[in-house]
Write a protein that holds these residues in place. Structure first.
Motif, PDB file in Angstrom:
ATOM      1  N   ILE A 219      -7.910  75.393   3.150  1.00  0.00           N
ATOM      2  CA  ILE A 219      -7.902  76.663   3.874  1.00  0.00           C
ATOM      3  C   ILE A 219      -6.493  77.243   3.919  1.00  0.00           C
ATOM      4  O   ILE A 219      -6.293  78.456   3.789  1.00  0.00           O
ATOM      5  N   VAL A 220      -5.491  76.377   4.063  1.00  0.00           N
ATOM      6  CA  VAL A 220      -4.103  76.844   4.060  1.00  0.00           C
ATOM      7  C   VAL A 220      -3.717  77.312   2.660  1.00  0.00           C
ATOM      8  O   VAL A 220      -3.006  78.317   2.498  1.00  0.00           O
ATOM      9  N   GLN A 221      -4.217  76.608   1.631  1.00  0.00           N
ATOM     10  CA  GLN A 221      -3.922  77.022   0.260  1.00  0.00           C
ATOM     11  C   GLN A 221      -4.518  78.412  -0.025  1.00  0.00           C
ATOM     12  O   GLN A 221      -3.892  79.231  -0.711  1.00  0.00           O
ATOM     13  N   ILE A 222      -5.695  78.677   0.492  1.00  0.00           N
ATOM     14  CA  ILE A 222      -6.304  80.005   0.330  1.00  0.00           C
ATOM     15  C   ILE A 222      -5.434  81.065   1.000  1.00  0.00           C
ATOM     16  O   ILE A 222      -5.222  82.160   0.457  1.00  0.00           O
ATOM     17  N   ILE A 223      -4.898  80.748   2.180  1.00  0.00           N
ATOM     18  CA  ILE A 223      -3.987  81.681   2.861  1.00  0.00           C
ATOM     19  C   ILE A 223      -2.723  81.873   2.040  1.00  0.00           C
ATOM     20  O   ILE A 223      -2.217  83.001   1.915  1.00  0.00           O
ATOM     21  N   GLN A 224      -2.210  80.786   1.473  1.00  0.00           N
ATOM     22  CA  GLN A 224      -1.038  80.909   0.595  1.00  0.00           C
ATOM     23  C   GLN A 224      -1.341  81.820  -0.592  1.00  0.00           C
ATOM     24  O   GLN A 224      -0.519  82.668  -0.960  1.00  0.00           O
ATOM     25  N   TYR A 225      -2.509  81.637  -1.210  1.00  0.00           N
ATOM     26  CA  TYR A 225      -2.913  82.500  -2.318  1.00  0.00           C
ATOM     27  C   TYR A 225      -2.935  83.964  -1.868  1.00  0.00           C
ATOM     28  O   TYR A 225      -2.433  84.857  -2.556  1.00  0.00           O
ATOM     29  N   GLY A 226      -3.569  84.214  -0.703  1.00  0.00           N
ATOM     30  CA  GLY A 226      -3.663  85.584  -0.196  1.00  0.00           C
ATOM     31  C   GLY A 226      -2.307  86.191   0.075  1.00  0.00           C
ATOM     32  O   GLY A 226      -2.051  87.359  -0.252  1.00  0.00           O
ATOM     33  N   LEU A 227      -1.410  85.431   0.674  1.00  0.00           N
ATOM     34  CA  LEU A 227      -0.059  85.918   0.929  1.00  0.00           C
ATOM     35  C   LEU A 227       0.678  86.188  -0.384  1.00  0.00           C
ATOM     36  O   LEU A 227       1.394  87.186  -0.517  1.00  0.00           O
ATOM     37  N   TYR A 228       0.477  85.301  -1.358  1.00  0.00           N
ATOM     38  CA  TYR A 228       1.187  85.447  -2.631  1.00  0.00           C
ATOM     39  C   TYR A 228       0.765  86.724  -3.357  1.00  0.00           C
ATOM     40  O   TYR A 228       1.610  87.505  -3.808  1.00  0.00           O
ATOM     41  N   VAL A 229      -0.548  86.951  -3.485  1.00  0.00           N
ATOM     42  CA  VAL A 229      -1.002  88.108  -4.253  1.00  0.00           C
ATOM     43  C   VAL A 229      -0.661  89.416  -3.534  1.00  0.00           C
ATOM     44  O   VAL A 229      -0.597  90.480  -4.172  1.00  0.00           O
ATOM     45  N   ASN A 230      -0.430  89.355  -2.223  1.00  0.00           N
ATOM     46  CA  ASN A 230      -0.016  90.541  -1.488  1.00  0.00           C
ATOM     47  C   ASN A 230       1.502  90.697  -1.444  1.00  0.00           C
ATOM     48  O   ASN A 230       2.010  91.661  -0.860  1.00  0.00           O
ATOM     49  N   GLY A 231       2.217  89.746  -2.030  1.00  0.00           N
ATOM     50  CA  GLY A 231       3.672  89.858  -2.118  1.00  0.00           C
ATOM     51  C   GLY A 231       4.432  89.346  -0.917  1.00  0.00           C
ATOM     52  O   GLY A 231       5.570  89.759  -0.684  1.00  0.00           O
ATOM     53  N   PHE A 232       3.845  88.403  -0.138  1.00  0.00           N
ATOM     54  CA  PHE A 232       4.497  87.937   1.085  1.00  0.00           C
ATOM     55  C   PHE A 232       4.715  86.425   1.121  1.00  0.00           C
ATOM     56  O   PHE A 232       4.922  85.858   2.189  1.00  0.00           O
ATOM     57  N   TYR A 233       4.670  85.781  -0.041  1.00  0.00           N
ATOM     58  CA  TYR A 233       4.910  84.340  -0.074  1.00  0.00           C
ATOM     59  C   TYR A 233       5.390  83.953  -1.465  1.00  0.00           C
ATOM     60  O   TYR A 233       4.840  84.428  -2.471  1.00  0.00           O
ATOM     61  N   LYS A 234       6.403  83.084  -1.538  1.00  0.00           N
ATOM     62  CA  LYS A 234       6.940  82.652  -2.818  1.00  0.00           C
ATOM     63  C   LYS A 234       7.071  81.129  -2.918  1.00  0.00           C
ATOM     64  O   LYS A 234       7.661  80.623  -3.865  1.00  0.00           O
ATOM     65  N   GLY A 235       6.518  80.424  -1.949  1.00  0.00           N
ATOM     66  CA  GLY A 235       6.664  78.972  -1.936  1.00  0.00           C
ATOM     67  C   GLY A 235       5.604  78.257  -2.749  1.00  0.00           C
ATOM     68  O   GLY A 235       4.886  78.861  -3.563  1.00  0.00           O
ATOM     69  N   ASN A 236       5.507  76.952  -2.521  1.00  0.00           N
ATOM     70  CA  ASN A 236       4.536  76.129  -3.237  1.00  0.00           C
ATOM     71  C   ASN A 236       3.123  76.444  -2.757  1.00  0.00           C
ATOM     72  O   ASN A 236       2.877  76.627  -1.566  1.00  0.00           O
ATOM     73  N   LEU A 237       2.192  76.486  -3.693  1.00  0.00           N
ATOM     74  CA  LEU A 237       0.783  76.725  -3.374  1.00  0.00           C
ATOM     75  C   LEU A 237       0.108  75.370  -3.227  1.00  0.00           C
ATOM     76  O   LEU A 237      -0.700  74.946  -4.054  1.00  0.00           O
ATOM     77  N   ASP A 238       0.431  74.692  -2.116  1.00  0.00           N
ATOM     78  CA  ASP A 238       0.067  73.283  -1.975  1.00  0.00           C
ATOM     79  C   ASP A 238      -0.773  72.966  -0.748  1.00  0.00           C
ATOM     80  O   ASP A 238      -1.086  71.806  -0.478  1.00  0.00           O
ATOM     81  N   GLY A 239      -1.143  73.960   0.046  1.00  0.00           N
ATOM     82  CA  GLY A 239      -1.977  73.698   1.211  1.00  0.00           C
ATOM     83  C   GLY A 239      -1.219  73.267   2.445  1.00  0.00           C
ATOM     84  O   GLY A 239      -1.847  72.830   3.426  1.00  0.00           O
ATOM     85  N   ASN A 240       0.092  73.389   2.445  1.00  0.00           N
ATOM     86  CA  ASN A 240       0.886  73.019   3.620  1.00  0.00           C
ATOM     87  C   ASN A 240       1.345  74.268   4.365  1.00  0.00           C
ATOM     88  O   ASN A 240       1.868  75.209   3.764  1.00  0.00           O
ATOM     89  N   PHE A 241       1.160  74.255   5.671  1.00  0.00           N
ATOM     90  CA  PHE A 241       1.543  75.390   6.511  1.00  0.00           C
ATOM     91  C   PHE A 241       3.044  75.298   6.771  1.00  0.00           C
ATOM     92  O   PHE A 241       3.497  74.929   7.848  1.00  0.00           O
ATOM     93  N   ASN A 242       3.830  75.668   5.775  1.00  0.00           N
ATOM     94  CA  ASN A 242       5.281  75.487   5.828  1.00  0.00           C
ATOM     95  C   ASN A 242       5.975  76.731   6.392  1.00  0.00           C
ATOM     96  O   ASN A 242       5.323  77.706   6.788  1.00  0.00           O
ATOM     97  N   ASP A 243       7.300  76.698   6.388  1.00  0.00           N
ATOM     98  CA  ASP A 243       8.072  77.812   6.942  1.00  0.00           C
ATOM     99  C   ASP A 243       7.833  79.113   6.171  1.00  0.00           C
ATOM    100  O   ASP A 243       7.855  80.200   6.752  1.00  0.00           O
ATOM    101  N   GLY A 244       7.613  78.991   4.862  1.00  0.00           N
ATOM    102  CA  GLY A 244       7.339  80.174   4.064  1.00  0.00           C
ATOM    103  C   GLY A 244       6.035  80.841   4.462  1.00  0.00           C
ATOM    104  O   GLY A 244       5.919  82.072   4.466  1.00  0.00           O
TER     105      GLY A 244
END
Length: 553
Positions: A219-244
């Motif tokens: 679920i966190v990885q899906i959020i990372q994907y969503g943030l990435y495609v919208n231009g708001f995340y550049k970190g690892n797409l690994d499912g961790n709720f990190n600082d990024g």
């Protein structure tokens, strides 16, 4: 450059199936294109025993293929193997000799395609993989593609291709990728494969979780994907709720004006990442309406928490007995100001098909809109939002939409007003590149191809996301970024009488050596204006406003 293997495939298709009823011959040019793909599909359908052939790879083709696909493996011989080899050559993947043998080279090609698609390289040819092969979909990174988006596409294929089919892995975030991401969310929150469909409906809304720091998993990885495609995340797409992820959520909330501006990923955040309309139950301070507003309407809007309202400068809505005016009037403007609302103008008097939008039409619309805005008292600096209220395909934007917007910008720069654009995200993004400073985004039409898979333009001022009636008056609810706060009009220009209008027309016509009551055609730049001056013409007519603007000001 001609590909000899593709040319060989095209010639063989035509020689072998040219007399089959329903088969359309492939162009013999050595270039892969849809017509060649259609010919491959129709030939496969014939080999599967289908009597009616067609360009698609639908349920009938898949249903027939499922009965033979398990036999199509190393050692198999037949025309289906040769068709598969030809499809691989058209895909740009070597499949060895172009013959009817399912040999080691073909087995190697199947495994290569599986690897490109993110699937286990077991060499097993499935119905879904065959459908992807007999298609123009790309499985390598294409120009303009993003390697991280390609990895996301491969991941989604690895998890859900048995249910969704094998999607392209070209690095372009597109409609299929967007739907697959919503499907991934549905399956992750417990929705069955029989119910999940890639559409963010009420069932998905009810199951959407609230996720915060400390959570891990897909679920966190899906959020990372969503943030990435919208231009708001550049970190690892690994499912961790990190600082990024934390900073990405906060920045996205601020950008889209989705309070509270915290790092919590709730329905508003998650649906906002994966759809254009987002959480349609969220609060906002803006609406727009195609109804001439009464004092009661304005009071109702204020009670619902709205501070800004968008209204149309000209035109009507409906047809026949249901046709009614939607144009803004001075008396309505006074009611809006007295009721404590601010106002922004919209121009839409046609434009419901792509063919409407031309360079010439941009000149016409800019002049009509600016003259009407001036007559209504809109102050200098007001942005007028020109509606492109149609789901324009990417291939149609350059031929019509870009020239239309360019003309708006060139024409309005000689006035006191600014150009805004209403349209899909894709249209607004193109407008932004051309120099449009503010967009009114038609995100309510979440199924439009111009919204699915496209980022929100950075210049968005208003975001239309829901519709419903208030006190019987239909409205569209809009979010506001604060870039356009609307205007309050209290100073109105002195009106002009009907006789004065007719005198001006007569004077202009006489100046061009044409008797009153006759038609004249005048060329101004790219525009030919034809005017027939007669006593029946009303001052409110858009053509008169346009004529005055060009020749009287």
């Amino acid at each position: 450059m001609t590909d000899q293997k593709v040319l060989e495939t095209q010639k063989w298709l035509n020689a072998t199936y040219g007399n089959v009823t329903g088969f359309e011959k492939a162009p013999e040019n050595g270039h892969t294109g849809w017509k060649t793909i259609y010919s491959l599909r129709e030939a496969l359908q014939h080999e599967l025993g289908l009597s009616q052939l067609g360009e698609g790879f639908g349920d009938a083709t898949k249903g027939a293929l499922v009965h033979v696909i398990t036999e199509v493996k190393p050692g198999y011989k037949g025309k289906i193997a040769k068709l598969i080899k030809g499809a691989f050559w058209c895909k740009g993947i070597s499949s060895g000799e172009f013959d009817e043998s399912y040999d080691a080279d073909l087995d190697k090609a199947v495994k290569a395609l599986q690897g490109y698609a993110g699937l286990p390289k077991d060499g097993i040819l499935t119905v879904n993989l065959t459908a992807a092969l007999f298609d123009m979909s790309a499985f390598v990174l294409v120009e303009g593609g993003d390697s991280n988006i390609r990895k996301m596409q491969q991941d989604l294929n690895a998890r859900f291709s048995n249910e969704l089919g094998v999607m392209p892995c070209d690095g372009i975030y597109q409609r299929d990728t967007n739907k697959a991401l919503i499907y991934a969310l549905q399956r992750t929150v417990g929705m069955s494969a029989e119910v999940a469909n890639g559409n963010y409906g009420p069932g998905t809304v009810s199951l959407t979780p609230t996720v915060s720091s400390g959570t891990t998993g897909y679920i966190v990885q899906i959020i990372q994907y969503g943030l990435y495609v919208n231009g708001f995340y550049k970190g690892n797409l690994d499912g961790n709720f990190n600082d990024g992820v934390v900073s990405g959520i906060i920045e996205f909330r601020k950008f889209m004006n989705l309070p509270p501006f915290s790092a919590v990923a709730d329905l508003t955040l998650i649906k906002g990442l994966l759809t254009s309309n987002g959480n349609t139950d969220r609060d906002s301070n803006t609406c727009d309406a195609s109804t001439q507003l009464t004092k009661n309407d304005i009071a109702n809007f204020k009670r619902f928490g709205f501070d800004i309202v968008g209204r149309y400068l000209t035109g009507t809505v409906g047809s026949g007995e249901n046709e009614r005016p939607k144009n803004l009037t001075i008396s309505e403007i006074k009611r809006i100001a007295e009721g404590g609302l601010r106002l922004f103008p919209i121009y839409e008097d046609g434009g419901y098909t792509v063919e409407y939008f031309t360079s010439r039409q941009g000149v016409v619309d800019a002049n009509i809109a600016s003259q009407v805005a001036r007559e209504l008292g809109f102050p200098s600096g007001t942005t007028i939002y020109f509606a492109i209220d149609v789901d324009v395909q990417e291939g149609e934007i350059g031929s019509g939409i870009v020239p239309y917007i360019t003309s708006l910008l060139k024409t309005l720069k000689y006035t006191e007003y600014e150009v805004g654009i209403y349209g899909t995200r894709n249209v607004c993004l193109h407008g932004e590149k051309l120099g449009v400073k503010k967009s009114f985004v038609a995100d309510m039409s979440y199924g439009w191809s111009g919204n699915l898979g496209f980022k929100m333009p950075k210049n968005w001022a208003f975001d239309q996301f829901s519709e419903y009636p208030i006190g019987g008056t239909p409205i569209d609810q809009d979010a506001s970024s604060g870039r356009d706060k609307g205007v309050v009009i209290t100073d109105f220009p002195k009106g002009i009488s009907r006789n004065e209008v007719l005198k001006k027309i007569s004077k202009i016509v006489s100046a061009f050596g044409v008797e009153f009551g006759k038609k004249i055609t005048i060329s101004v730049g790219v525009l030919d204006v034809t005017l027939e001056a007669k006593a029946a013409v009303e001052p409110k007519d858009g053509a008169i406003f346009f004529f005055f603007y060009l020749f009287c000001n």
